[in-house]
Enzyme design. Structure first.
Site, mmCIF file in Angstrom:
data_model
loop_
_atom_site.group_PDB
_atom_site.id
_atom_site.type_symbol
_atom_site.label_atom_id
_atom_site.label_comp_id
_atom_site.label_asym_id
_atom_site.label_seq_id
_atom_site.Cartn_x
_atom_site.Cartn_y
_atom_site.Cartn_z
ATOM 1 N N GLY A 1 -5.280 4.110 6.573
ATOM 2 C CA GLY A 1 -4.012 3.369 6.784
ATOM 3 C C GLY A 1 -4.148 1.745 6.476
ATOM 4 N N TYR A 2 -4.732 1.207 6.007
ATOM 5 C CA TYR A 2 -5.315 -0.199 5.943
ATOM 6 C C TYR A 2 -4.468 -1.494 5.070
ATOM 7 C CZ TYR A 2 -10.133 0.356 7.882
ATOM 8 O OH TYR A 2 -11.727 1.160 7.977
ATOM 9 N N GLU B 1 -16.941 3.631 3.154
ATOM 10 C CA GLU B 1 -15.769 4.804 2.025
ATOM 11 C C GLU B 1 -16.410 3.522 0.850
ATOM 12 O OE1 GLU B 1 -12.333 1.940 2.194
ATOM 13 O OE2 GLU B 1 -11.749 3.695 0.253
HETATM 14 C C1 LIG Z 1 -6.388 5.057 -6.602
HETATM 15 C C2 LIG Z 1 -6.528 4.159 -5.377
HETATM 16 C C3 LIG Z 1 -6.054 4.505 -4.103
HETATM 17 C C4 LIG Z 1 -6.035 3.307 -2.653
HETATM 18 N N1 LIG Z 1 -6.121 4.060 -1.368
HETATM 19 C C5 LIG Z 1 -6.489 3.106 -0.861
HETATM 20 C C6 LIG Z 1 -5.798 4.227 0.730
HETATM 21 O O1 LIG Z 1 -5.808 5.417 1.051
HETATM 22 N N2 LIG Z 1 -5.825 3.604 1.468
HETATM 23 C C7 LIG Z 1 -5.428 2.326 1.552
HETATM 24 O O2 LIG Z 1 -5.154 1.662 2.559
HETATM 25 N N3 LIG Z 1 -5.138 1.787 0.607
HETATM 26 C C8 LIG Z 1 -5.070 2.130 -0.761
HETATM 27 N N4 LIG Z 1 -5.702 1.974 -1.677
HETATM 28 C C9 LIG Z 1 -5.313 0.925 -1.703
HETATM 29 C C10 LIG Z 1 -6.927 -0.779 -2.653
HETATM 30 O O3 LIG Z 1 -7.697 -1.010 -1.358
HETATM 31 C C11 LIG Z 1 -5.979 -1.804 -2.682
HETATM 32 O O4 LIG Z 1 -5.488 -1.995 -3.898
HETATM 33 C C12 LIG Z 1 -7.148 -3.132 -2.856
HETATM 34 O O5 LIG Z 1 -7.791 -3.324 -1.334
HETATM 35 C C13 LIG Z 1 -6.429 -4.619 -3.762
HETATM 36 O O6 LIG Z 1 -4.980 -5.068 -2.995
HETATM 37 P P1 LIG Z 1 -4.239 -5.241 -3.340
HETATM 38 O O7 LIG Z 1 -3.715 -4.144 -4.678
HETATM 39 O O8 LIG Z 1 -3.133 -5.477 -2.560
HETATM 40 O O9 LIG Z 1 -4.709 -6.463 -4.396
HETATM 41 P P2 LIG Z 1 -4.876 -8.003 -4.535
HETATM 42 O O10 LIG Z 1 -5.236 -8.373 -3.063
HETATM 43 O O11 LIG Z 1 -3.276 -9.099 -4.367
HETATM 44 O O12 LIG Z 1 -5.779 -8.543 -5.600
HETATM 45 C C14 LIG Z 1 -4.683 -9.046 -6.519
HETATM 46 C C15 LIG Z 1 -6.030 -8.992 -8.027
HETATM 47 O O13 LIG Z 1 -6.785 -10.358 -7.133
HETATM 48 C C16 LIG Z 1 -7.379 -10.515 -6.868
HETATM 49 N N5 LIG Z 1 -8.117 -11.033 -5.775
HETATM 50 C C17 LIG Z 1 -7.435 -11.551 -4.342
HETATM 51 N N6 LIG Z 1 -8.623 -11.908 -3.861
HETATM 52 C C18 LIG Z 1 -9.212 -12.112 -4.121
HETATM 53 C C19 LIG Z 1 -10.676 -13.731 -3.675
HETATM 54 N N7 LIG Z 1 -10.691 -13.656 -2.833
HETATM 55 N N8 LIG Z 1 -11.529 -13.754 -4.737
HETATM 56 C C20 LIG Z 1 -11.383 -12.817 -6.064
HETATM 57 N N9 LIG Z 1 -10.252 -12.421 -6.771
HETATM 58 C C21 LIG Z 1 -9.161 -12.298 -5.394
HETATM 59 C C22 LIG Z 1 -7.754 -8.684 -6.717
HETATM 60 O O14 LIG Z 1 -9.441 -8.526 -7.101
HETATM 61 C C23 LIG Z 1 -6.923 -8.851 -7.681
HETATM 62 O O15 LIG Z 1 -7.511 -8.692 -9.114
HETATM 63 C C24 LIG Z 1 -6.072 2.670 -2.985
HETATM 64 C C25 LIG Z 1 -6.067 1.782 -4.277
HETATM 65 C C26 LIG Z 1 -6.470 2.346 -5.667
HETATM 66 C C27 LIG Z 1 -6.166 1.914 -6.718
#
Ligand SMILES: Cc1cc2nc3c(=O)[nH]c(=O)nc-3n(C[C@H](O)[C@H](O)[C@H](O)COP(=O)(O)OP(=O)(O)OC[C@H]3O[C@@H](n4cnc5c(N)ncnc54)[C@H](O)[C@@H]3O)c2cc1C
Length: 407
Positions: free
Chosen positions: A138-139, A254
């Site tokens: 749950g991150y 991870e």
């Molecule tokens: C298959 C899958 C499984 C997952 N499983 C889990 C899980 O079990 N538990 C959990 O907690 N999460 C999980 N996640 C979530 C995952 O960790 C997040 O989707 C990821 O960290 C990106 O966050 P976001 O989706 O909010 O995108 P955002 O943070 O909104 O990013 C959107 C875009 O902006 C870019 N961006 C954002 N900040 C920056 C920066 N500072 N510099 C350059 N570019 C940037 C990103 O690279 C991306 O392209 C999962 C995701 C997937 C796809």
């Protein structure tokens, strides 16, 4: 002079090989053996099960070899890094199935060993080794993904318990998990220093999960809601407001683990078969028996070479991390590279198959073609899960190369 260390390891190899051979369930030797696809994840759902995969997991767990290097005091194998590698090699060489897949083994356990108190270690580590509890992570939250420290799920001190309220998202397998390791906000006046790391039983009143569908049609993750969820005081790992250090460490584990998964074809269409052979079948061969399309041949060869080099590099990094203090920020390099290579392989697979590689369902497509299409769509997530590629490049530039923040 004789190398007694090497002799000892060879004796261990022979013993491990014999033991694995003797204990691998006969049913699993049959490639058509019916096992529940979820069984490899263990958990409460399989508590009384006699599924052959579970039988295999339990046998391996008795030796502690599901977590070979963890201390025997917590159910682990107590093996050295070299012995653990031998067990891995013998499992692969014998063609035996992975005994247990688990977020507890890959992510939570290593940080519990490093940060948890003795009671927490005794409570949770042996259950992870035995595959009794399935964990989820749950991150992420709707407003906190890349900017993870912006998380808002509140955890309040209610004297004899903590009270949790908030929402997580993209929680992989939350609807199937028994427990969740979770980042929560315990101080609203500070960002990174206001986060704590807690463990939540998913059977607690007030926990709700709603599956989300992926572009590939699978539904591997959920929205997770916590409404007035009470957890015992003893479920906080590390100090109050000290969760960010644990959170970052867990992300290194991870990233190391999911990179290995992509290398093996996980979620990337690799299960459709060998890319080179498939391309020959669909595109045809020239007089010398090589793939007829020279440009595609060169790109497939490069991808295979990249994977080969990547596999050797990750094996070396894993060995180094076992021999030292665990993974470092350099795991962001392999996570980035693994995602890029896996996505490239999926693209090449679909390209080689032509319009056969774009099937969704139905009898017009073979199972391998459908796997290729769904794997290609699933691979889009490779550069997002475990931290996006952009975020991992940022980690490499700051923590590995020591470059300054952009102005
Ligand atoms: C298959 C899958 C499984 C997952 N499983 C889990 C899980 O079990 N538990 C959990 O907690 N999460 C999980 N996640 C979530 C995952 O960790 C997040 O989707 C990821 O960290 C990106 O966050 P976001 O989706 O909010 O995108 P955002 O943070 O909104 O990013 C959107 C875009 O902006 C870019 N961006 C954002 N900040 C920056 C920066 N500072 N510099 C350059 N570019 C940037 C990103 O690279 C991306 O392209 C999962 C995701 C997937 C796809």
């Amino acid at each position: 002079m004789a190398d007694f260390g090497a002799d000892k390891l060879e004796t261990f190899r022979a013993e491990a090989s014999d033991w694995l051979k003797a204990n691998y369930p006969a049913e699993l030797r049959d490639p058509k053996a019916k096992t529940d696809p979820e069984a490899i994840w263990g958990g409460r759902a399989f508590a009384g099960s006699d599924d052959p995969q579970i039988v295999w997991m339990r046998r391996v767990a008795v030796k502690g070899w599901t977590a070979p290097t963890w201390p025997a005091a917590y159910g682990g194998g107590g093996l050295s890094a070299a012995e653990a590698r031998i067990v891995e090699q013998e499992i692969a060489r014998g063609g035996y199935r992975t005994p247990l897949a688990s977020f507890g083994l890959w992510m939570l356990g290593p940080v519990l060993l490093e940060f948890a108190n003795e009671q927490q270690k005794q409570e949770h580590l042996p259950k992870i080794v035995r595959g009794e509890i399935r964990w989820c992570q749950g991150y992420s939250e709707p407003g906190a993904g890349s900017d993870l420290a912006g998380l808002q799920t509140r955890c309040e001190d209610k004297g004899d318990h903590w009270l949790i309220n908030g929402q997580k998202i993209w929680t992989s397998y939350a609807n199937k998990a028994d427990w969740c390791f979770c980042l929560v906000r315990t101080d609203t006046t500070k960002k990174h220093e206001g986060i704590s790391f807690v463990l939540i039983d998913m059977a607690s009143p007030g926990v709700e999960t709603r599956p989300i569908k992926l572009i590939s049609g699978e539904s591997p993750f959920c929205e997770t809601f916590f409404t007035d969820v009470k957890i015992p005081k003893g479920n906080m790992v590390g100090p109050l407001n000290g969760g960010w250090t644990i959170a970052k460490r867990l992300l290194q584990y991870e990233r190391q683990n999911i990179s290995g998964g992509f290398g093996g074809g996980g979620g990337a269409g690799g299960a459709a078969g060998d890319l080179g052979q498939i391309a020959k079948r669909y595109v045809g061969v020239d007089d010398s028996g090589a793939l007829a399309d020279a440009d595609l041949r060169a790109r497939i060869t490069k991808n295979k070479m990249d994977f080969q080099a990547f596999g050797l590099t990750t094996a070396r990094i894993a060995a180094e991390s076992r021999a030292s203090n665990g993974p470092s920020a350099a795991t962001s390099i392999i996570k980035y590279a693994a995602a890029a290579f896996a996505q490239e392989r999926s693209e090449l697979m679909v390209e080689a198959m032509g319009n056969h590689g774009l099937g969704w369902e139905g009898q017009g497509f073979s199972p391998a073609e459908l796997i290729a299409t769904h794997g290609w769509l699933r691979s889009k997530g490779n550069s997002i899960e475990g931290g996006t590629s952009e975020v991992n490049i940022n980690v490499v530039s700051k923590r590995v190369l020591g470059l300054p923040d952009p102005k």
